[in-house]
Write a protein that holds these residues in place. Structure first.
Motif, PDB file in Angstrom:
ATOM      1  N   ASP A 214       0.869  -1.175   0.000  1.00  0.00           N
ATOM      2  CA  ASP A 214       0.000   0.000   0.000  1.00  0.00           C
ATOM      3  C   ASP A 214       0.907   1.227   0.000  1.00  0.00           C
ATOM      4  O   ASP A 214       1.458   1.604   1.041  1.00  0.00           O
ATOM      5  N   ILE A 215       1.076   1.844  -1.172  1.00  0.00           N
ATOM      6  CA  ILE A 215       2.002   2.963  -1.296  1.00  0.00           C
ATOM      7  C   ILE A 215       1.603   4.102  -0.353  1.00  0.00           C
ATOM      8  O   ILE A 215       2.455   4.731   0.279  1.00  0.00           O
ATOM      9  N   THR A 219       4.126   5.654   2.484  1.00  0.00           N
ATOM     10  CA  THR A 219       4.564   7.052   2.483  1.00  0.00           C
ATOM     11  C   THR A 219       4.038   7.806   3.699  1.00  0.00           C
ATOM     12  O   THR A 219       4.771   8.588   4.313  1.00  0.00           O
ATOM     13  N   HIS A 226      10.876   5.949  -1.659  1.00  0.00           N
ATOM     14  CA  HIS A 226      11.200   5.092  -2.802  1.00  0.00           C
ATOM     15  C   HIS A 226      11.055   3.617  -2.424  1.00  0.00           C
ATOM     16  O   HIS A 226      11.329   3.230  -1.280  1.00  0.00           O
ATOM     17  N   LEU A 227      10.619   2.827  -3.386  1.00  0.00           N
ATOM     18  CA  LEU A 227      10.483   1.379  -3.216  1.00  0.00           C
ATOM     19  C   LEU A 227      11.476   0.660  -4.117  1.00  0.00           C
ATOM     20  O   LEU A 227      11.597   0.994  -5.301  1.00  0.00           O
ATOM     21  N   CYS A 248       7.791   6.854  -4.956  1.00  0.00           N
ATOM     22  CA  CYS A 248       6.441   6.670  -4.397  1.00  0.00           C
ATOM     23  C   CYS A 248       5.518   7.838  -4.733  1.00  0.00           C
ATOM     24  O   CYS A 248       4.310   7.645  -4.898  1.00  0.00           O
ATOM     25  N   GLY A 251       5.110   7.539  -8.760  1.00  0.00           N
ATOM     26  CA  GLY A 251       4.869   6.205  -9.292  1.00  0.00           C
ATOM     27  C   GLY A 251       5.779   5.863 -10.453  1.00  0.00           C
ATOM     28  O   GLY A 251       5.645   4.797 -11.066  1.00  0.00           O
TER      29      GLY A 251
END
Length: 591
Positions: A214-215, A219, A226-227, A248, A251
Motif C-alpha cells: 500500500d504505497i 509514504t 522510494h520502493l 512513491c 509512481g
C-alpha cells in the motif's frame, strides 16, 4: 492528574508537539531543548491556559503541529493519552516516533518506523537522534542553516527513505526461498551503511512479503519515498536478478536493471545494485561506506549460498529446536570447508554448537568456532555472543554482561546480542530490566515468536496485562506463519498456546495444548512452555504432570532457568515440583 507533561511556546501554530508519559519527563525536556536549539517551536502542555479545556487545547495543538514526536516507553504504551495523540498524528500524517526503552510501539503503531533512543541521555550526535531530526525536518522543514550542517550535505533537499521489498523467488523451487530472502536482507544491510539514506528495517519490510504494498500507507506512516522491488531466479550455476526502484510520489521508475550472470558474480551484482540506487537518488557515497558495502566476508559464492541457507534456518524462530541447530552446524561446516576464512559462518556455527551443548549436553560448546571467527573478524557479533554464553556456563555472568554491552555498543541492531542480553538479565532475576532487550529482539526479526513469548512472561510477572496481550498477539501471528510452513512444529505450537492464553482465549489455548502433545509429545522444550501456559490458566497440577519428562532430561542452563522463571512461581513450593527439580539438580551435580 494526567500522566504526561508538556510546554507552551506562546505561538498559535508550533512546529513540533511532543507526546510522552510523565515518568519520561527528563528525556522529554531534553528532546524539546535540543529541538528548540535548532530553531524549532516546540509545544508541550505544562503551561496550558487556565481558561480552556485540556482536551480542546491538545486537539488544537496536534492538528496545527507540523510534526508530532511520540516518545514510546513501557509507561507510554499504557497511557490512553499518548495512544490517542499518536493515533491523531498518524491520521494527519505527522507522526514521528521513538522508543526510549526498546519497547515495540503498540498496535497499530508497531508497523510504523520507530527510531531507537534506548539509553539516550540528550546526545544530539547519535545515530538515533539524527534519525529523529531527519524525520522532523522532512515534515516541519529545516529550521535553521545549522540543521542542514548537522546532517551533512547529502546531495538532496529532501530526506530519502527506501523500502526494500523482499525479492520474489522465481526459481520454481520453494527450497530456494532462502537465497532470495538472503539477497534482499543483504541489500537492506548495504543501503543502511549509506549515511545520507534511511532504510526501512528488515522486520517491517519482510512483513510485506508476498503482499501488494500500500504505497499510501508506506509514504504516510513510514515516510517511504522510494520502493525497491525485484526477483531472483537461480538455476544451476546461473542467476538472474531483476531490480526496480520506484518513486512513491510519482509512481515513476527511477532505475531498473536485469542481471544475467554466473553465480560467481553474485557479490558484484549486489554491489552494483546498491551503488546504482545511491547514484539514481543523487546521493553521496563516502569512501568508507563504499568499502563497507563491498565487504562480503567471503569471495566464495558456494560458501555464501550455504551461509544464507544456514542463516534462514537460524532465524526461523525455533529457538531450542535440536533439528534446527544440528542443521545449522552441518551447513556452516560445509561453508567453512569451502572458505576457511569465512568469519560469519564460523560465528553462526559457534552459536548453534553452544545451543546444542547448553540445551542437550552435547560436547561442543562453540568456543573453538567462536575464537576462530574472532581471529578473522574481531567484531563479528554472533561470535562474541557465543563467548558470552561460554562465560555464563563458567559462572562468569558479570563478565558475560560486560561483553554483551560492548557488543551492543557497536552493534545495537544485532538480533542475537539483544536476545543474549535479555536472557542473561532475565536469568539473573532482573525481569523488568530484560524487557527492553526482548522488545528490541522482537522488533528486529519478524520470525521471532520465542522472544515475544518471553515478553508475555515478563509482562505477566510485572502485572502489565495490556502489554502482555499486545505481545501475545504478535507471538500468535508469527506462530501461525511458522505452523503453516511446518504443521508438526511443536515448539511453535506450544508458544501459540501460551499466546492464546495471554490474549484471554482459554478454550483455544487448551485445544492447542492438546494438539501439541499429540503431535510432538517428546519435545521437552514444548512441554515446558505448555506447563507455563497451564500455570497461567490456573491448572497447576496439569502443569506439574507435564514437567516430569522435562526434568528427566533437562540440562543445566534450563534447570537454572526453572529456578527464576516467574511462570513457575505459583507451583514453586508444590512438593511434587520441588521433588522433581531436586532430583534433576542431583543428576546435574547441583544438589
Amino acid at each position: 492528574m494526567r500522566d504526561r507533561l508538556g510546554a507552551h511556546t506562546g505561538t498559535i501554530m508550533s512546529d513540533i508537539f511532543i507526546s510522552y508519559a510523565r515518568p519520561n519527563e527528563p528525556l522529554a525536556r531534553q528532546a524539546g531543548d535540543a529541538l528548540r536549539a535548532m530553531g524549532y517551536d516546540v509545544w508541550r502542555d505544562d503551561e496550558l491556559p487556565a481558561h480552556r479545556s485540556y482536551g480542546e487545547v491538545i486537539e488544537e495543538r496536534i492538528r496545527t503541529a507540523k510534526a508530532v514526536l511520540v516518545l514510546w516507553s513501557n509507561d507510554a504504551a499504557r497511557s490512553q493519552w499518548v495512544r490517542a495523540e499518536a493515533d491523531a498524528a498518524r491520521e494527519l500524517g505527522t507522526l514521528v516516533q521513538v522508543s526510549l526503552d526498546g519497547i515495540l510501539p503498540p498496535m497499530p503503531f508497531n508497523q510504523i518506523q520507530c527510531a531507537d533512543l534506548m539509553g539516550w541521555r540528550g546526545d544530539t550526535d547519535g545515530a538515533g537522534w539524527q534519525k529523529v531530526v531527519s524525520s522532523i525536518a522532512s515534515l516541519a522543514g529545516t529550521a535553521t542553516p545549522s540543521l542542514r550542517a548537522s546532517r551533512g550535505d547529502i546531495g538532496t533537499s529532501e530526506d530519502v527513505m527506501v523500502c526494500v521489498l523482499p525479492f520474489q523467488n522465481m526459481s520454481g523451487d520453494g527450497e530456494q526461498e532462502y537465497f532470495s530472502d538472503g539477497i534482499s536482507e543483504d541489500i537492506i544491510i548495504d543501503l543502511s551503511k549509506v549515511s545520507s539514506l534511511s532504510v526501512v528495517a528488515r522486520n517491517t519490510a519482510f512483513a510485506l512479503k508476498g503482499k501488494s504494498p500500500d504505497i499510501g500507507h508506506l509514504t504516510r506512516d513510514l515516510g517511504v519515498t522510494h520502493l525497491l522491488e525485484g526477483s531472483v531466479r537461480k538455476a544451476g550455476s546461473r542467476v538472474r536478478i531483476t531490480a526496480e526502484l520506484l518513486d512513491c510520489a510519482s509512481g515513476q521508475q527511477v532505475w531498473a536493471e536485469r542481471f544475467d550472470r554466473d553465480l560467481t558474480d553474485i557479490f558484484a551484482i549486489q554491489d552494483e545494485i546498491s551503488k546504482a540506487i545511491v547514484s539514481a537518488l543523487q546521493l553521496k557515497l563516502l569512501p568508507q561506506e563504499k568499502k563497507a558495502i563491498e565487504h562480503r566476508g567471503t569471495n566464495k559464492p558456494d560458501a555464501y549460498n550455504l551461509y544464507l541457507l544456514a542463516r534462514q534456518h537460524w532465524v526461523s524462530g525455533n529457538s531450542g529446536d535440536r533439528r534446527r541447530d544440528e542443521l545449522v552446524v552441518r551447513v556452516c561446516q560445509q561453508a567453512t570447508t569451502i572458505d576457511p576464512g569465512y568469519a560469519k559462518a564460523w560465528a553462526l556455527m559457534a552459536l548453534a554448537q553452544s545451543e546444542l551443548g547448553r540445551l542437550y549436553g552435547l560436547p561442543e560448546d562453540g568456543k573453538e568456532a567462536a575464537e576462530k571467527a574472532l581471529s578473522l573478524d574481531p567484531q563479528v557479533p554472533e561470535a562474541r555472543c557465543a563467548l558470552a554464553r561460554h562465560l555464563v556456563q563458567q559462572g562468569k555472568a558479570t563478565e558475560a554482561e560486560d561483553l554483551l554491552r560492548d557488543v551492543l555498543a557497536h552493534h545495537p541492531d544485532s538480533w542475537e546480542a539483544n536476545k543474549e542480553m535479555a536472557y542473561l538479565v532475565f536469568r539473573e532475576g532482573r525481569v523488568e530490566e530484560s524487557v527492553p532487550f526482548f522488545e528490541k529482539a522482537v522488533s528486529l526479526m519478524d520470525t521471532d515468536y520465542h522472544d515475544a513469548g518471553m515478553l508475555m512472561t515478563c509482562y505477566e510477572s510485572l502485572g502489565d496485562t495490556a502489554n502482555m496481550r499486545r505481545v501475545g498477539q504478535i507471538a500468535f501471528e508469527r506462530v501461525e506463519r511458522a505452523v503453516a510452513q511446518d504443521p508438526m512444529n511443536g515448539t511453535a505450537m506450544a508458544m501459540g498456546a501460551g499466546a492464546l492464553g495471554a490474549m484471554g482465549d482459554e478454550d483455544r489455548a487448551r485445544e492447542w495444548i492438546s494438539r501439541t502433545l499429540l503431535l510432538d509429545p517428546n519435545n521437552i522444550h514444548a512441554r515446558y512452555n505448555l506447563a507455563c501456559s497451564l500455570v497461567s490458566l490456573g491448572d497447576n497440577q496439569g502443569a506439574i504432570d507435564l514437567l516430569g519428562p522435562y526434568f528427566d532430561r533437562v540440562e543445566l542452563t534450563d534447570w537454572h532457568h526453572t529456578g527464576v522463571d516467574p511462570d513457575m512461581d505459583r507451583i514453586r513450593d508444590d512438593p511434587r515440583f520441588v521433588s522433581m527439580r531436586n532430583e534433576a539438580g542431583k543428576r546435574l551435580g547441583q544438589m
